[in-house]
Design an enzyme around this catalytic site. Structure first.
Site, short mmCIF file in Angstrom:
data_model
loop_
_atom_site.label_atom_id
_atom_site.label_comp_id
_atom_site.label_asym_id
_atom_site.label_seq_id
_atom_site.Cartn_x
_atom_site.Cartn_y
_atom_site.Cartn_z
N LYS A 83 22.43 2.92 10.44
CA LYS A 83 21.02 3.30 10.40
C LYS A 83 20.21 2.23 11.12
O LYS A 83 20.29 1.03 10.78
CB LYS A 83 20.59 3.41 8.93
CG LYS A 83 19.45 4.35 8.66
CD LYS A 83 19.32 4.49 7.16
CE LYS A 83 18.19 5.39 6.78
NZ LYS A 83 17.93 5.33 5.34
C1 E4P Z 1 15.63 7.74 4.38
O1 E4P Z 1 16.75 7.61 4.79
C2 E4P Z 1 14.97 6.80 3.45
O2 E4P Z 1 15.97 6.11 2.75
C3 E4P Z 1 14.11 7.46 2.41
O3 E4P Z 1 14.12 8.85 2.50
C4 E4P Z 1 12.81 6.79 2.19
O4 E4P Z 1 12.10 7.47 1.20
P1 E4P Z 1 10.85 6.85 0.45
O5 E4P Z 1 9.65 7.06 1.29
O6 E4P Z 1 10.79 7.65 -0.82
O7 E4P Z 1 11.16 5.41 0.20
#
Ligand code: E4P
Length: 218
Positions: A83
């Site tokens: 990522k």
């Molecule tokens: C995506 O891969 C992120 O880990 C995640 O969806 C972030 O979500 P949040 O805005 O609830 O922290």
């Protein structure tokens, strides 16, 4: 539509995997911090639970650092997806990793222009964050609609739209109606998907009527 779970909580992932509905997992540095365990250990355990893609995020912000961290994380298991943040260095690293056969999830996407760039960089997944856009008074779902439409216009772009920062079932349903490929969903939101008061009430009355018959199936 594929369902990923957005957590680094191994016991949550294990119980969701048992349902047979789980297609993958996404983590991020905040979720790893919340789990309170070493990242590599957690990612390895998750990869042992699910054969699906498991996103592990780099924390370097420069190209060389991302490449080094990506190579290290990629050695944990064959289903690790690296990522990378949607920055110039992140997309440069994405292009190189994808060219070397590595799966990449480009994260922190907040505009259709960014989503287009990530697809041009060959990302396996693009993660547009709907909840965080809603939080600042912008329309998160519009970003999903725009991204899906743009990618459909260019079938050569193979990037899958992975809807992230989902806060409630309506985000998921709207994303599915738009044709997004994947949703990464917090465990608590996944559990609410099963729920409807008429299901509970209906089951209660079926069982009460059944009891009155004095029968048992087995
Ligand atoms: C995506 O891969 C992120 O880990 C995640 O969806 C972030 O979500 P949040 O805005 O609830 O922290």
């Amino acid at each position: 539509m594929k369902f990923f779970v957005d957590t680094a909580d191994v016991s949550d992932i294990r119980s969701l995997a048992e349902t047979g509905l789980l297609d993958g997992v996404t983590t991020n540095p905040s979720l790893i911090a919340k789990a309170g365990r070493p990242m590599v250990e957690v990612v390895k355990e998750i990869c042992d639970i699910t054969p699906g893609p498991v996103s592990a995020e780099v924390t370097a912000t420069d190209y060389d650092g991302m490449m080094r961290e990506g190579e290290y994380l990629g050695r944990i298991a064959p289903n690790v997806v690296i990522k990378l943040p949607l920055t110039e260095a992140g997309l440069r690293a994405c292009k190189h990793m994808v060219n070397n056969g590595v799966m990449v999830n480009v994260t922190l996407c907040f505009s259709a222009a960014q989503a287009l760039l990530a697809a041009k960089a060959g990302a396996t997944f693009i993660s547009p964050f709907v909840g965080r856009l809603d939080d600042i008074g912008q329309d998160g779902m519009k970003l999903i609609a725009d991204t899906v439409q743009i990618y459909r216009n260019y079938p050569a772009l193979k990037t899958e739209v992975l809807v992230a920062s989902i806060r409630h079932p309506i985000h998921l349903i709207e994303a599915a109606k738009m044709g997004a490929h994947v949703a990464t969903i917090p465990p608590a939101v996944i559990r609410t998907l099963y729920k409807h008061p008429l299901t509970d009430r209906g089951l209660e009355s079926f069982l009460a009527d059944w009891k009155k018959t004095g029968q048992s199936i087995l």
